[in-house]
Design a protein around this motif. Structure first.
Motif, PDB file in Angstrom:
ATOM      1  N   GLY A 119       0.860  -1.058  -0.158  1.00  0.00           N
ATOM      2  CA  GLY A 119      -0.018   0.024  -0.024  1.00  0.00           C
ATOM      3  C   GLY A 119       0.865   1.278  -0.109  1.00  0.00           C
ATOM      4  N   VAL A 120       1.876   1.201  -0.616  1.00  0.00           N
ATOM      5  CA  VAL A 120       2.778   2.436  -0.598  1.00  0.00           C
ATOM      6  C   VAL A 120       3.265   2.537  -2.107  1.00  0.00           C
ATOM      7  CG1 VAL A 120       3.625   2.364   1.548  1.00  0.00           C
ATOM      8  CG2 VAL A 120       5.004   1.311  -0.038  1.00  0.00           C
ATOM      9  N   SER A 121       3.955   3.798  -2.365  1.00  0.00           N
ATOM     10  CA  SER A 121       4.145   3.791  -3.828  1.00  0.00           C
ATOM     11  C   SER A 121       5.746   3.249  -4.090  1.00  0.00           C
ATOM     12  CB  SER A 121       4.544   5.270  -4.076  1.00  0.00           C
ATOM     13  OG  SER A 121       5.654   5.558  -3.503  1.00  0.00           O
ATOM     14  N   LYS A 122       5.963   2.818  -5.287  1.00  0.00           N
ATOM     15  CA  LYS A 122       7.162   2.365  -5.947  1.00  0.00           C
ATOM     16  C   LYS A 122       8.496   2.967  -5.196  1.00  0.00           C
ATOM     17  CE  LYS A 122       7.949   2.047 -10.597  1.00  0.00           C
ATOM     18  NZ  LYS A 122       7.816   2.043 -11.927  1.00  0.00           N
ATOM     19  N   ARG A 123       8.264   4.329  -5.090  1.00  0.00           N
ATOM     20  CA  ARG A 123       9.445   5.192  -4.793  1.00  0.00           C
ATOM     21  C   ARG A 123       9.671   4.734  -3.203  1.00  0.00           C
ATOM     22  NH1 ARG A 123      13.560   6.424  -4.200  1.00  0.00           N
ATOM     23  NH2 ARG A 123      14.426   8.529  -4.136  1.00  0.00           N
ATOM     24  N   THR A 124       8.628   4.481  -2.546  1.00  0.00           N
ATOM     25  CA  THR A 124       8.988   4.139  -0.881  1.00  0.00           C
ATOM     26  C   THR A 124       9.635   2.724  -0.953  1.00  0.00           C
ATOM     27  OG1 THR A 124       7.083   5.641  -0.328  1.00  0.00           O
ATOM     28  CG2 THR A 124       7.967   3.823   1.000  1.00  0.00           C
ATOM     29  N   VAL A 125       9.042   1.957  -1.685  1.00  0.00           N
ATOM     30  CA  VAL A 125       9.866   0.440  -1.558  1.00  0.00           C
ATOM     31  C   VAL A 125      11.130   0.816  -2.230  1.00  0.00           C
ATOM     32  CG1 VAL A 125       9.667  -1.659  -2.693  1.00  0.00           C
ATOM     33  CG2 VAL A 125       7.596  -0.528  -2.078  1.00  0.00           C
ATOM     34  N   SER A 126      11.445   1.480  -3.110  1.00  0.00           N
ATOM     35  CA  SER A 126      12.893   1.827  -3.515  1.00  0.00           C
ATOM     36  C   SER A 126      13.701   2.291  -2.495  1.00  0.00           C
ATOM     37  CB  SER A 126      13.056   2.940  -4.691  1.00  0.00           C
ATOM     38  OG  SER A 126      14.177   3.232  -5.055  1.00  0.00           O
ATOM     39  N   ARG A 127      12.972   3.097  -1.870  1.00  0.00           N
ATOM     40  CA  ARG A 127      13.957   3.831  -0.735  1.00  0.00           C
ATOM     41  C   ARG A 127      14.311   2.781   0.475  1.00  0.00           C
ATOM     42  NH1 ARG A 127      10.014   8.397  -1.295  1.00  0.00           N
ATOM     43  NH2 ARG A 127      11.276  10.078  -2.001  1.00  0.00           N
ATOM     44  N   VAL A 128      13.184   1.932   0.723  1.00  0.00           N
ATOM     45  CA  VAL A 128      13.405   0.950   1.570  1.00  0.00           C
ATOM     46  C   VAL A 128      14.553   0.077   1.294  1.00  0.00           C
ATOM     47  CG1 VAL A 128      12.542  -1.247   2.841  1.00  0.00           C
ATOM     48  CG2 VAL A 128      11.351   0.863   2.598  1.00  0.00           C
ATOM     49  N   ASN A 179      17.052   0.621  -0.721  1.00  0.00           N
ATOM     50  CA  ASN A 179      18.273   1.430  -0.758  1.00  0.00           C
ATOM     51  C   ASN A 179      18.761   1.807   0.759  1.00  0.00           C
ATOM     52  OD1 ASN A 179      19.185   1.261  -3.597  1.00  0.00           O
ATOM     53  ND2 ASN A 179      17.139   2.090  -3.858  1.00  0.00           N
ATOM     54  N   ARG A 180      17.841   1.418   1.675  1.00  0.00           N
ATOM     55  CA  ARG A 180      18.388   1.932   3.058  1.00  0.00           C
ATOM     56  C   ARG A 180      18.293   3.306   3.406  1.00  0.00           C
ATOM     57  NH1 ARG A 180      22.469  -1.521   2.635  1.00  0.00           N
ATOM     58  NH2 ARG A 180      22.097  -3.588   3.048  1.00  0.00           N
ATOM     59  N   SER A 181      17.367   4.044   2.352  1.00  0.00           N
ATOM     60  CA  SER A 181      17.157   5.707   2.815  1.00  0.00           C
ATOM     61  C   SER A 181      16.712   5.902   4.602  1.00  0.00           C
ATOM     62  CB  SER A 181      16.493   6.036   1.587  1.00  0.00           C
ATOM     63  OG  SER A 181      15.717   7.359   2.248  1.00  0.00           O
ATOM     64  N   PRO A 182      17.110   6.862   5.068  1.00  0.00           N
ATOM     65  CA  PRO A 182      16.998   6.900   6.211  1.00  0.00           C
ATOM     66  C   PRO A 182      15.576   7.807   6.206  1.00  0.00           C
ATOM     67  CG  PRO A 182      18.708   8.389   5.627  1.00  0.00           C
ATOM     68  CD  PRO A 182      18.498   7.571   4.368  1.00  0.00           C
ATOM     69  N   SER A 183      15.062   8.357   5.059  1.00  0.00           N
ATOM     70  CA  SER A 183      13.883   9.212   5.068  1.00  0.00           C
ATOM     71  C   SER A 183      12.889   8.241   4.854  1.00  0.00           C
ATOM     72  CB  SER A 183      14.083  10.217   4.200  1.00  0.00           C
ATOM     73  OG  SER A 183      14.568   9.894   3.066  1.00  0.00           O
ATOM     74  N   VAL A 184      12.347   7.133   5.723  1.00  0.00           N
ATOM     75  CA  VAL A 184      11.260   6.287   5.649  1.00  0.00           C
ATOM     76  C   VAL A 184      10.764   6.100   6.954  1.00  0.00           C
ATOM     77  CG1 VAL A 184      10.542   4.035   4.948  1.00  0.00           C
ATOM     78  CG2 VAL A 184      12.088   5.184   3.525  1.00  0.00           C
ATOM     79  N   GLY A 185       9.417   6.335   7.041  1.00  0.00           N
ATOM     80  CA  GLY A 185       8.930   6.043   8.301  1.00  0.00           C
ATOM     81  C   GLY A 185       9.260   4.405   9.003  1.00  0.00           C
ATOM     82  N   SER A 211      26.707   4.038  -1.675  1.00  0.00           N
ATOM     83  CA  SER A 211      26.115   5.337  -1.463  1.00  0.00           C
ATOM     84  C   SER A 211      26.469   5.765  -0.110  1.00  0.00           C
ATOM     85  CB  SER A 211      24.417   5.418  -1.580  1.00  0.00           C
ATOM     86  OG  SER A 211      24.136   4.180  -0.857  1.00  0.00           O
ATOM     87  N   ASP A 212      26.350   7.152   0.036  1.00  0.00           N
ATOM     88  CA  ASP A 212      26.995   7.735   1.337  1.00  0.00           C
ATOM     89  C   ASP A 212      26.265   7.093   2.471  1.00  0.00           C
ATOM     90  OD1 ASP A 212      28.448   9.054  -0.553  1.00  0.00           O
ATOM     91  OD2 ASP A 212      26.988  10.832  -0.565  1.00  0.00           O
ATOM     92  N   ASP A 213      25.072   6.748   2.470  1.00  0.00           N
ATOM     93  CA  ASP A 213      24.449   6.686   3.459  1.00  0.00           C
ATOM     94  C   ASP A 213      24.580   5.031   4.130  1.00  0.00           C
ATOM     95  OD1 ASP A 213      23.064   6.204   1.617  1.00  0.00           O
ATOM     96  OD2 ASP A 213      20.973   6.046   2.589  1.00  0.00           O
ATOM     97  N   SER A 214      25.187   4.100   3.671  1.00  0.00           N
ATOM     98  CA  SER A 214      25.291   2.790   4.025  1.00  0.00           C
ATOM     99  C   SER A 214      26.482   2.844   4.686  1.00  0.00           C
ATOM    100  CB  SER A 214      25.363   1.894   2.845  1.00  0.00           C
ATOM    101  OG  SER A 214      25.778   2.115   1.563  1.00  0.00           O
ATOM    102  N   MET A 215      26.409   1.691   5.630  1.00  0.00           N
ATOM    103  CA  MET A 215      27.573   1.586   6.457  1.00  0.00           C
ATOM    104  C   MET A 215      28.942   1.118   5.786  1.00  0.00           C
ATOM    105  SD  MET A 215      26.496  -0.541  10.109  1.00  0.00           S
ATOM    106  CE  MET A 215      26.718  -1.893   8.841  1.00  0.00           C
TER     107      MET A 215
END
Lengths: 340, 340
Positions: free
Chosen positions: B13-22, B24-30, B312-316
DNA sequence: TTGAAAGCGCTAACAA
DNA sequence: TTGTTAGCGCTTTCAA
């Protein structure tokens, strides 16, 4: 940015689709058009993006190489032979050493294939003999070629080297030197290639009128260490064989070591021969009589077959034209039988 | 068909974009969203398509291995070490043997890199010493790691093995055996690693109070054949060295062959040592004293560094923790100096 | 024999 | 924090 198919299309005054056809060697393109497009492609130094192609056609232009543990030189030769053809045809080679004894071995290989959507894999001996692996790969919808010493599959799926005939050469060579009591260190009997070499050798000897008794045949494990163990056994009795042939160079090297330890001079008192013509064979003292397979050619051929299979139906098939005949290399380690 | 990001999006129930964020371990996901999506991903056994990701993000998750002509065993070890880390982190390894003497050599490597949009390449010695190649790769925007024996680049771009200290061990070993007249067969002087090993050896000898005259140092080409030529030269005079050290095992094998031809017993009349610990070293008779580098570890480390760079910068970041210390392996070919 | 348009599965700007 | 809209560069229906 890099040049794309659009640039080529624009410059050659045709559509993307036609350029695509040229790239994919479709026969339904006018000769004039094809040449014009090819020229532009060349001038622009264009090469199609693999990822994009793959995404659109669900292919990857990646070929995999699966192997367990043959010697490093063999792998190196395979890689070179395979890459010769790969790079000509725009494919890349991805390597995958594996553990054929591991419990998840097949799953691991399948994962390797699906991870990168490989268009095909080449399987080297001895893993190539694994029937379950081949079946699993086939079911996963991936093409494969097995390098082998016997026909163990549809002819289309194998590149076979006639090792039996090679062993026949070896037998003839030794018999011509006067040897009548010959020991043989075989590979593990569960490998078909081991049996092939052994049977080829034994039956060729018989054809020459020389019999080899069963206690002169010992099963080794293809390692240097096991070569030592087996050679010790062969040379332990009061009546020693005058020649020892091993299933590979590693074990032959072990036999040389044993001869050295026993102060048996090679080839004066004992002839030794191997199989593979690996780097060892020419460097060791005495240098080793052995069998050389055209490994690079076999690998090239495997790639050609693989690419043929995974090409779309309307592209022209490659011709497959390399001979797969092993050769006997005579060096210092074999010589005339001396009376004893 | 395979499950895609769309399936995941719909079901969670979310958008593709959000899945993509998940993905790619983007921090900006609830936190709640992330967990829900992760669960669906897991339930569906979804794994993102490399080609699609690559096409969209211009990465490939492919690393390249560039080498010219080191021995096959070395390459095999590098591949294994590299793949250990690669497969853990979802990367694949693509091989590229090349001809560093070819006129279009650098272009060829660049083409290899761009063809598959490699995220990084590992360059093996001796090609790794090619400064122009490194510069070209860098300019092409590709990451690289050079395996080397000296610091020839930014520390970030190299994995260095301290071969100088290894040669010091070798020198100490020989001096402790009483050798005072030692011959050295170097590699080509235009290779830094050759100079490193040679200078390391010579200066260590001097520290031990043993001098080596310049006519005891001969430049070889790293091949077996050149080892023979050089060893013949070293052993041709009336006063012969009591030990010969070669830049690699191949040349040391050549020296053993010469000793054999001259009926010099090794190690009684002549000690011989190599460098590499290749397969030859343990099989040849007498087995070869040599230096073993932790090649697999070096390759693993190289891959870790490479992936760190392209992440990417935000991964360990990965931690890099392996020691790169070569070891002296003493075998049969070196022994006490005998008076002559 | 050729071309137009619709995706392949994903990420990246830009909004909201 | 999330969604919308475009593409990435190619191949593939389907028509012409």
């Amino acid at each position: 940015m890099a040049v794309t198919i659009n640039d080529v299309a624009k410059l050659s005054g045709v559509s993307k689709r036609t350029v695509s056809r040229v790239i994919n060697r479709s026969p339904s393109v006018g000769e004039a058009t094809r040449e014009r497009v090819l020229k532009i492609i060349h001038d622009l130094n264009f090469s199609p993006d693999k990822q994009a192609r793959g995404l659109a056609s669900s292919r990857s232009y990646l070929l995999g190489l699966i192997y367990d543990n043959p010697d490093a030189l063999y792998i190196d030769q395979v890689q070179r032979g395979a890459l010769d053809v790969c790079s000509e045809l725009g494919y890349e080679l991805v390597v995958h050493p594996c553990q054929s004894k591991a419990i998840d071995f097949i799953a691991d290989c399948l994962s390797f294939i699906s991870r990168s959507k490989l268009d095909g894999v080449i399987i080297l001996p001895p893993v190539s003999e694994n029937k379950a692996l081949a079946a699993a790969i086939c079911q996963a919808g991936c093409h494969y070629i097995r390098l082998a010493s016997v026909d163990l599959d549809d002819h289309q799926n194998t590149v076979v080297c006639d090792e039996r005939s090679a062993m026949k050469e070896m037998a003839t060579h030794l018999v011509s030197l006067g040897h009548k009591d010959i020991g043989f260190i075989s590979g593990p009997h569960y490998f078909k290639s081991s049996m092939e070499r052994m049977e080829g050798f034994v039956s060729a000897l018989e054809e020459c009128g020389v019999n080899i008794s069963s206690n002169r045949i010992i099963e080794g494990r293809n390692s240097y260490e096991s070569g030592i163990v087996c050679a010790e056994q062969l040379l332990s009795g009061p009546v020693k064989p005058t020649a020892i042939v091993a299933n590979n160079d590693e074990m032959a090297a072990g036999a040389l070591r044993v001869a050295h330890n026993l102060k048996l001079s090679v080839p004066d008192q004992l002839s030794v021969a191997g199989f593979d013509d690996n780097i060892l064979a020419s460097r060791i003292i005495p240098s080793l009589t052995t069998i050389c397979r055209p490994v690079e050619n076999m690998a090239s051929l495997a790639v050609q077959k693989l690419i043929n299979m995974s090409q779309s139906d309307d592209s022209m098939p490659l011709k497959l034209t390399k001979a797969i005949t092993p050769v006997l290399i005579c060096r210092e380690s074999t010589g005339k039988r001396t009376e004893n």
